[in-house]
Structure formats: C-alpha cells, structure tokens
Scaffold this motif. Sequence first.
Motif, PDB file in Angstrom:
ATOM      1  N   CYS A 195      26.258  33.165  65.899  1.00 18.14           N
ATOM      2  CA  CYS A 195      26.622  34.012  64.761  1.00 18.14           C
ATOM      3  C   CYS A 195      26.243  35.472  64.963  1.00 18.14           C
ATOM      4  O   CYS A 195      26.635  36.322  64.154  1.00 18.14           O
ATOM      5  N   ILE A 196      25.465  35.759  66.008  1.00 12.95           N
ATOM      6  CA  ILE A 196      25.182  37.162  66.317  1.00 12.95           C
ATOM      7  C   ILE A 196      26.499  37.913  66.525  1.00 12.95           C
ATOM      8  O   ILE A 196      26.629  39.095  66.205  1.00 12.95           O
ATOM      9  N   ALA A 197      27.481  37.164  67.045  1.00 15.90           N
ATOM     10  CA  ALA A 197      28.790  37.775  67.279  1.00 15.90           C
ATOM     11  C   ALA A 197      29.440  38.230  65.976  1.00 15.90           C
ATOM     12  O   ALA A 197      30.268  39.161  65.974  1.00 15.90           O
ATOM     13  N   LEU A 198      29.075  37.591  64.859  1.00 14.62           N
ATOM     14  CA  LEU A 198      29.681  37.950  63.577  1.00 14.62           C
ATOM     15  C   LEU A 198      29.250  39.333  63.104  1.00 14.62           C
ATOM     16  O   LEU A 198      29.893  39.933  62.236  1.00 14.62           O
ATOM     17  N   ILE A 199      28.145  39.841  63.682  1.00 16.66           N
ATOM     18  CA  ILE A 199      27.701  41.194  63.328  1.00 16.66           C
ATOM     19  C   ILE A 199      28.809  42.203  63.625  1.00 16.66           C
ATOM     20  O   ILE A 199      28.975  43.202  62.932  1.00 16.66           O
ATOM     21  N   ALA A 200      29.581  41.891  64.685  1.00 16.96           N
ATOM     22  CA  ALA A 200      30.660  42.797  65.077  1.00 16.96           C
ATOM     23  C   ALA A 200      31.728  42.911  63.996  1.00 16.96           C
ATOM     24  O   ALA A 200      32.459  43.903  63.938  1.00 16.96           O
ATOM     25  N   ALA A 201      31.798  41.898  63.129  1.00 17.97           N
ATOM     26  CA  ALA A 201      32.841  41.895  62.107  1.00 17.97           C
ATOM     27  C   ALA A 201      32.413  42.621  60.835  1.00 17.97           C
ATOM     28  O   ALA A 201      33.228  42.821  59.931  1.00 17.97           O
ATOM     29  N   ILE A 202      31.144  43.029  60.754  1.00 20.06           N
ATOM     30  CA  ILE A 202      30.645  43.685  59.542  1.00 20.06           C
ATOM     31  C   ILE A 202      31.211  45.107  59.451  1.00 20.06           C
ATOM     32  O   ILE A 202      30.965  45.944  60.314  1.00 20.06           O
ATOM     33  N   LYS A 203      31.976  45.338  58.432  1.00 21.64           N
ATOM     34  CA  LYS A 203      32.538  46.674  58.208  1.00 21.64           C
ATOM     35  C   LYS A 203      32.792  46.855  56.720  1.00 21.64           C
ATOM     36  O   LYS A 203      33.100  45.900  56.003  1.00 21.64           O
ATOM     37  N   PHE A 204      32.622  48.042  56.244  1.00 19.28           N
ATOM     38  CA  PHE A 204      32.954  48.326  54.855  1.00 19.28           C
ATOM     39  C   PHE A 204      33.251  49.813  54.710  1.00 19.28           C
ATOM     40  O   PHE A 204      32.781  50.650  55.489  1.00 19.28           O
ATOM     41  N   ASP A 205      34.055  50.132  53.721  1.00 18.95           N
ATOM     42  CA  ASP A 205      34.465  51.507  53.456  1.00 18.95           C
ATOM     43  C   ASP A 205      33.930  51.940  52.098  1.00 18.95           C
ATOM     44  O   ASP A 205      34.059  51.219  51.105  1.00 18.95           O
ATOM     45  N   ILE A 206      33.314  53.119  52.063  1.00 19.82           N
ATOM     46  CA  ILE A 206      32.865  53.706  50.796  1.00 19.82           C
ATOM     47  C   ILE A 206      33.531  55.071  50.686  1.00 19.82           C
ATOM     48  O   ILE A 206      33.040  56.074  51.211  1.00 19.82           O
ATOM     49  N   GLY A 207      34.677  55.072  50.055  1.00 23.70           N
ATOM     50  CA  GLY A 207      35.455  56.306  49.969  1.00 23.70           C
ATOM     51  C   GLY A 207      35.871  56.748  51.364  1.00 23.70           C
ATOM     52  O   GLY A 207      36.474  55.990  52.120  1.00 23.70           O
ATOM     53  N   PRO A 208      35.508  57.963  51.729  1.00 22.10           N
ATOM     54  CA  PRO A 208      35.902  58.457  53.051  1.00 22.10           C
ATOM     55  C   PRO A 208      34.992  57.943  54.171  1.00 22.10           C
ATOM     56  O   PRO A 208      35.268  58.145  55.350  1.00 22.10           O
ATOM     57  N   ILE A 209      33.891  57.294  53.782  1.00 24.16           N
ATOM     58  CA  ILE A 209      32.939  56.797  54.788  1.00 24.16           C
ATOM     59  C   ILE A 209      33.341  55.404  55.249  1.00 24.16           C
ATOM     60  O   ILE A 209      33.443  54.469  54.451  1.00 24.16           O
ATOM     61  N   LYS A 210      33.593  55.276  56.539  1.00 22.16           N
ATOM     62  CA  LYS A 210      33.954  53.977  57.114  1.00 22.16           C
ATOM     63  C   LYS A 210      32.822  53.530  58.033  1.00 22.16           C
ATOM     64  O   LYS A 210      32.444  54.246  58.944  1.00 22.16           O
ATOM     65  N   PHE A 211      32.280  52.342  57.744  1.00 20.77           N
ATOM     66  CA  PHE A 211      31.133  51.833  58.497  1.00 20.77           C
ATOM     67  C   PHE A 211      31.514  50.551  59.222  1.00 20.77           C
ATOM     68  O   PHE A 211      31.938  49.574  58.613  1.00 20.77           O
ATOM     69  N   HIS A 212      31.370  50.556  60.536  1.00 15.09           N
ATOM     70  CA  HIS A 212      31.653  49.381  61.351  1.00 15.09           C
ATOM     71  C   HIS A 212      30.529  49.251  62.371  1.00 15.09           C
ATOM     72  O   HIS A 212      30.368  50.101  63.243  1.00 15.09           O
ATOM     73  N   LEU A 213      29.736  48.171  62.253  1.00 19.08           N
ATOM     74  CA  LEU A 213      28.553  48.010  63.093  1.00 19.08           C
ATOM     75  C   LEU A 213      28.877  48.047  64.584  1.00 19.08           C
ATOM     76  O   LEU A 213      28.139  48.617  65.380  1.00 19.08           O
ATOM     77  N   ALA A 214      29.973  47.418  64.954  1.00 22.41           N
ATOM     78  CA  ALA A 214      30.316  47.351  66.379  1.00 22.41           C
ATOM     79  C   ALA A 214      30.609  48.725  66.966  1.00 22.41           C
ATOM     80  O   ALA A 214      30.533  48.912  68.187  1.00 22.41           O
ATOM     81  N   GLU A 215      30.932  49.693  66.090  1.00 21.09           N
ATOM     82  CA  GLU A 215      31.302  51.018  66.580  1.00 21.09           C
ATOM     83  C   GLU A 215      30.130  51.994  66.645  1.00 21.09           C
ATOM     84  O   GLU A 215      30.291  53.123  67.100  1.00 21.09           O
ATOM     85  N   ILE A 216      28.950  51.574  66.188  1.00 21.76           N
ATOM     86  CA  ILE A 216      27.815  52.495  66.225  1.00 21.76           C
ATOM     87  C   ILE A 216      26.949  52.274  67.466  1.00 21.76           C
ATOM     88  O   ILE A 216      25.903  52.898  67.607  1.00 21.76           O
ATOM     89  N   GLY A 217      27.384  51.360  68.332  1.00 23.91           N
ATOM     90  CA  GLY A 217      26.729  51.233  69.627  1.00 23.91           C
ATOM     91  C   GLY A 217      25.789  50.067  69.825  1.00 23.91           C
ATOM     92  O   GLY A 217      25.155  49.967  70.874  1.00 23.91           O
ATOM     93  N   ILE A 218      25.697  49.138  68.859  1.00 21.73           N
ATOM     94  CA  ILE A 218      24.737  48.045  69.028  1.00 21.73           C
ATOM     95  C   ILE A 218      25.162  47.072  70.117  1.00 21.73           C
ATOM     96  O   ILE A 218      24.334  46.311  70.626  1.00 21.73           O
ATOM     97  N   PHE A 219      26.453  47.088  70.476  1.00 19.98           N
ATOM     98  CA  PHE A 219      26.930  46.196  71.527  1.00 19.98           C
ATOM     99  C   PHE A 219      27.222  46.936  72.831  1.00 19.98           C
ATOM    100  O   PHE A 219      27.916  46.422  73.702  1.00 19.98           O
ATOM    101  N   ASN A 220      26.734  48.156  72.928  1.00 23.42           N
ATOM    102  CA  ASN A 220      26.890  48.903  74.182  1.00 23.42           C
ATOM    103  C   ASN A 220      25.906  48.391  75.230  1.00 23.42           C
ATOM    104  O   ASN A 220      24.753  48.076  74.905  1.00 23.42           O
ATOM    105  N   PHE A 221      26.362  48.298  76.468  1.00 20.06           N
ATOM    106  CA  PHE A 221      25.430  48.047  77.573  1.00 20.06           C
ATOM    107  C   PHE A 221      24.673  49.341  77.847  1.00 20.06           C
ATOM    108  O   PHE A 221      25.251  50.426  77.763  1.00 20.06           O
ATOM    109  N   PRO A 222      23.386  49.295  78.181  1.00 22.10           N
ATOM    110  CA  PRO A 222      22.527  48.101  78.278  1.00 22.10           C
ATOM    111  C   PRO A 222      21.778  47.799  76.990  1.00 22.10           C
ATOM    112  O   PRO A 222      20.978  46.869  76.950  1.00 22.10           O
ATOM    113  N   TYR A 223      22.036  48.579  75.917  1.00 15.51           N
ATOM    114  CA  TYR A 223      21.309  48.409  74.658  1.00 15.51           C
ATOM    115  C   TYR A 223      21.448  46.993  74.109  1.00 15.51           C
ATOM    116  O   TYR A 223      20.515  46.467  73.486  1.00 15.51           O
TER     117      TYR A 223
END
Length: 281
Positions: free
Chosen positions: A31-59
């Motif tokens: 289910c750690i993989a499901l973290i990648a699916a977490i996203k939500f929008d608050i007006g103009p702010i778009k938040f997507h966990l997978a896009e902030i670098g938590i799945f970047n190598f080597p982090y």
Amino acid sequence: MLRLLTIEFHKLKYNRASKVLSLIYFGLLTCIALIAAIKFDIGPIKFHLAEIGIFNFPYIWHFNTYIAAILKFFLLLVIVSMMSNEYSYKTLKQNLIDGLSKKEFILSKFYTVIVFALISTLFVFLVSLILGLFYSDYTELAIITSDLQYLLAFFIKLVGFFSMGLFFGILVKRSAFAVGAMVVWFFIESIFKGYLFWTFKDSENTTEKVDGVMQFLPFEAMANLIKEPFSRLGAVRSVASQIGETFSKSYAVDFSTVVIVSVWTFIFIYLSFTLLKKRDL
C-alpha cells in the motif's frame, strides 16, 4: 539450517493467525504504492505527493524503508506468537524429546527471524524500484544504486527488533505480555531520555550529550539506523529556507549504529538461549 527452517515454516503453515498477520504486513507494504495516488486541489493549489519528489531515486530508498519500518509491528506479533505457541501447544517439549537440542531450537527461531527480515527487505526493494522507475525524475543506474545502504539498515533493524521480540516471547511465554513488556521497555527508555534532558538542562550541547548516552539503548539505536526522511525532502527544505530555517542533521546510516544494533541482537539471542537452557521444561 535448512532442516531447522523447514521445521519452523511447517509450524507456521498451520498457524492461521500468523498467516493473516503476515498477509496484512505485506499488504500494507504494498500500500506504500498508494501514496502515489494521493492528490487534491484547493483552488489554484494542486497537490500530488508523487510529484514532490518522494519517489525520486535515491531518496525513495530512505523514504520507503522508514515508512516500512513503522509496519514491523505486524511481523513482531508473528514472532512472539510463534514463541508463545511453543509453550501453549507443548511443541517445544516435543521437539526436544524428538532430538532437537536447545541450541538448535533457538537457532531455528533466529533463522526464521532472518528469513522474515530478508523477505521484507527484498519486498521493499522491489516495491521501491518499481515506484522509482515509474515516478522518479532520475533513472540513471548510478543514481538508482546510490543510498542502497538504507536497505541494509532496514534489514538490520528488523533482525534486531524481532530478536528482541523473540527474547521477550521466551521470557514471559505469552504473546500479549511479550508485546506489553516491549512497550514498557520503550517507555522506560523514553522516561530515561527525559531524565537525561532534565539532568543536562543547564549544560551546553544538551541534545548532543543526551543522544550520546541514548544511542546505546536498543530502541534508540534501532530508531537511529534510519532517521526521519521528511526534512531531507527538497520541497520541505525550500519552505524552511523561506522562513529562515535550515537543516544540518546527517541522514547517513552510521556504522557505529549498525554495530550497536548488531550487538543488541547478539545479546537478545544469547539471553534467549541462556534462559531456555536454564529453564525446566
């Protein structure tokens, strides 16, 4: 070794609770993989966990091993129940009657601990590799293979933690009490840490002095193997710099911490054997 492992896994094969807990554990790791699916929008702010670098190598090696280590409690229950069942169903006594020595019995449990830790590490490696290949901005081989020491730290952490559970399982003979004893030990370490902060409150470098003492205790040492990864994340550092904060901590896996946890692992296994050898079964 293979003979001893065969005996242990034969017992686990017919233990429904152990199979359920193991499935829950590996299911949660997946289910750690499901973290990648977490996203939500608050007006103009778009938040997507997978896009902030938590799945970047080597982090990702650091992040996933830290998160996966939190879930180790489920396999701990398998370890302690494995020991309590030996007393409840008299299989320990029967094994000894059948010719298994007490040393071989402890080794069979320790080998099982190592196998559980190894399977968990390989599982986290595969999940992290797949997620990284899908979401990482960096897929060069040199980057992918850097920071793999976190997987070694994860393996050592699990072996140490499960060895501790094995010792308490033998000591108190009941899984619930064994887990309770570990919780009590954890609180004792926490209270002792608070006491050290109070003792050194008027000294310079209070935190360094407290950490210098606490690093030798088992729970603290295991926690130090994989330090929290969140303040290492680029997005967090960027926000921190905007408000004038900086992070100077080291996130590396310290060799001294590996040695301390390995020594505690040896102590727990040795005490388990000593306790079993002296106990009248």
